[in-house]
Design an enzyme around this catalytic site. Structure first.
Site, PDB file in Angstrom:
ATOM      1  CE  LYS A 110      -4.170  -1.992   0.499  1.00 25.12           C
ATOM      2  NZ  LYS A 110      -4.988  -2.260  -0.632  1.00 25.12           N
ATOM      3  CE  LYS A 192      -5.147  -8.747  -2.835  1.00 16.88           C
ATOM      4  NZ  LYS A 192      -6.335  -8.633  -2.069  1.00 16.88           N
ATOM      5  CE  LYS A 195     -12.933  -4.157  -1.411  1.00 17.05           C
ATOM      6  NZ  LYS A 195     -12.736  -4.322  -0.246  1.00 17.05           N
TER       7      LYS A 195
HETATM    8  P1  ATP Z   1      -8.144  -3.627  -1.926  1.00 12.77           P
HETATM    9  O1  ATP Z   1      -7.913  -3.752  -3.383  1.00 12.77           O
HETATM   10  O2  ATP Z   1      -8.888  -2.372  -1.528  1.00 12.77           O
HETATM   11  O3  ATP Z   1      -6.949  -3.927  -1.083  1.00 12.77           O
HETATM   12  P2  ATP Z   1      -9.226  -6.282  -1.783  1.00 12.77           P
HETATM   13  O4  ATP Z   1      -9.924  -6.596  -3.040  1.00 12.77           O
HETATM   14  O5  ATP Z   1      -7.883  -6.886  -1.556  1.00 12.77           O
HETATM   15  O6  ATP Z   1      -9.213  -4.728  -1.551  1.00 12.77           O
HETATM   16  P3  ATP Z   1     -10.172  -6.531   0.974  1.00 12.77           P
HETATM   17  O7  ATP Z   1     -11.325  -5.705   1.427  1.00 12.77           O
HETATM   18  O8  ATP Z   1      -8.811  -6.117   1.412  1.00 12.77           O
HETATM   19  O9  ATP Z   1     -10.212  -6.732  -0.609  1.00 12.77           O
HETATM   20  O10 ATP Z   1     -10.383  -8.048   1.429  1.00 12.77           O
HETATM   21  C1  ATP Z   1     -11.575  -8.610   1.873  1.00 12.77           C
HETATM   22  C2  ATP Z   1     -11.396 -10.108   2.047  1.00 12.77           C
HETATM   23  O11 ATP Z   1     -11.283 -10.728   0.763  1.00 12.77           O
HETATM   24  C3  ATP Z   1     -10.133 -10.504   2.822  1.00 12.77           C
HETATM   25  O12 ATP Z   1     -10.408 -11.595   3.686  1.00 12.77           O
HETATM   26  C4  ATP Z   1      -9.179 -10.901   1.741  1.00 12.77           C
HETATM   27  O13 ATP Z   1      -8.223 -11.834   2.203  1.00 12.77           O
HETATM   28  C5  ATP Z   1     -10.106 -11.518   0.696  1.00 12.77           C
HETATM   29  N1  ATP Z   1      -9.565 -11.382  -0.670  1.00 12.77           N
HETATM   30  C6  ATP Z   1      -9.229 -10.230  -1.296  1.00 12.77           C
HETATM   31  N2  ATP Z   1      -8.783 -10.462  -2.550  1.00 12.77           N
HETATM   32  C7  ATP Z   1      -8.852 -11.811  -2.726  1.00 12.77           C
HETATM   33  C8  ATP Z   1      -8.550 -12.676  -3.831  1.00 12.77           C
HETATM   34  N3  ATP Z   1      -8.101 -12.199  -4.976  1.00 12.77           N
HETATM   35  N4  ATP Z   1      -8.728 -14.005  -3.671  1.00 12.77           N
HETATM   36  C9  ATP Z   1      -9.219 -14.499  -2.501  1.00 12.77           C
HETATM   37  N5  ATP Z   1      -9.524 -13.744  -1.424  1.00 12.77           N
HETATM   38  C10 ATP Z   1      -9.353 -12.412  -1.524  1.00 12.77           C
END
Ligand code: ATP
Ligand code: LTN
Length: 325
Positions: A110, A192, A195
């Site tokens: 980040k 990965k 969002k």
């Molecule tokens: P950002 O892009 O804002 O960091 P993010 O998409 O990584 O967001 P989070 O809100 O940080 O999402 O994560 C919410 C949950 O979803 C957490 O438990 C995280 O481990 C899970 N998660 C996020 N991305 C993935 C992915 N690509 N595959 C599986 N689990 C995920």
């Protein structure tokens, strides 16, 4: 078992969030005491728009309800409404080694992503997360792979607190899904699905059928044309096979057989159809809930009242153990 998990109100959910985290939450709430938290205090560690935050919180709540979180079975609430989270985070900060915090992958990523927004809150993010988990004396934390390191730090902090001040906290375990702990980006299957990335790289739970079709048909695939599961040689097609498998409960071997002799185009068309059908009830329920702000707010208020009872009782013990009363 007491289960805790949190999610940041930073925009819509994608199928990575769903398959990595929320699908487990929904299964776990049947047999456990689950606490699910909209972590707004975590969301403000990266750039955000204050005017949008309340809207995002309500939207995020509607999304969880639409995805199947049942407020009769689980506690669902907003982090900042239970002041004990911030208080415990401060106290736990006093026993958290700086070295551990500077090793955290999410902090490094980040900080790279938002070079002019590297604040102490972002650095201390995992301490607040440990406070979230320990405040409810949670035994297990269902998350995706990327959060495993933070839950391990929460264990370290729990151990240290118990050793220094007397045992009150269980050491929380991570619950990772067997498959789907890391769904990859559609445009770059080595990264990965996230969002905050390009919308083309992820399927939102509420994408229209047309968007799902477009995104899947243009998803990055690999050289060759066989539908084979092999993460190193065929990361793109393997990621799509994982998604297909999780949504249909068919193993990837079964899918390989089903698509033997077919090309990427046929496979992608079939996957788009599976996704469109699977996500149809999500789209419908979310539309319903979007117009019911009062109902959603009421669920959050009730959730916060229930959460406060547990949080206040833990804080009483913590203050006693630390010599603050
Ligand atoms: P950002 O892009 O804002 O960091 P993010 O998409 O990584 O967001 P989070 O809100 O940080 O999402 O994560 C919410 C949950 O979803 C957490 O438990 C995280 O481990 C899970 N998660 C996020 N991305 C993935 C992915 N690509 N595959 C599986 N689990 C995920
Ligand atoms: N750090 C998590 C969100 C989060 C969380 C938690 C998850 C905050 N507090 C407690 C599990 C338990 C994330 O970035 N997804």
């Amino acid at each position: 078992m007491r289960i805790f998990s949190g999610i940041r109100p930073t925009g819509g959910l994608h199928i990575g969030n769903y398959l990595g985290a929320i699908k487990q939450w929904i299964a776990l709430q049947e047999k456990n005491e689950c606490v699910f938290c909209i972590v707004d205090l975590h969301a403000i560690t990266t750039p955000y728009e204050p005017k949008e935050l309340q809207k995002n919180i309500l939207e995020a709540t509607a999304i969880y309800l639409a995805a199947g979180i049942d407020p009769e079975k689980s506690i669902i609430f907003v982090q900042s409404e239970v002041k004990e989270h911030a208080e415990l985070a401060w106290l736990l900060g006093t026993i958290t080694p700086m070295g551990e915090l500077s090793r955290m992958t999410q902090f490094k990523e980040k900080s790279k992503q938002h070079k002019d927004y590297i604040n102490a809150g972002l650095f201390n993010y995992p301490v607040l997360m440990a406070a979230d988990i320990l405040l409810y004396k949670s035994q297990a934390v269902p998350v995706g792979k990327d959060q495993e390191q933070h839950v391990e730090l929460a264990r370290t902090i729990a151990k240290k607190f118990n050793l220094n001040f007397g045992k009150i906290f269980p050491e929380p375990e991570t619950i990772l899904p067997k498959v789907g702990a890391k769904i990859m980006s559609l445009t770059d299957p080595k990264k990965k699905m996230s969002k905050s990335d390009d919308p083309k790289s992820c399927i939102s739970l509420f994408d229209s059928p047309e968007d799902i079709q477009k995104k899947i048909m243009s998803a990055e695939t690999d050289s060759g044309k066989e539908i084979i599961y092999n993460v190193t040689k065929k990361p793109g097609i393997s990621n799509l096979l994982t998604i297909y498998s999780l949504l249909t409960d068919k193993s990837t071997q079964e899918l390989e057989k089903q698509f033997k002799g077919k090309g990427y185009g046929d496979f992608k068309k079939a996957l788009a159809k599976v996704l469109i059908d699977y996500l149809e009830p999500f789209r419908r329920k979310q539309k319903e809930l979007q117009t019911r702000d009062v109902y959603v707010k009421d669920i959050l208020n009730k959730g916060a009242s229930r959460a406060r009872i547990i949080a206040q009782s833990t804080m009483q013990e913590v203050r006693e153990k630390m010599g603050l009363i």
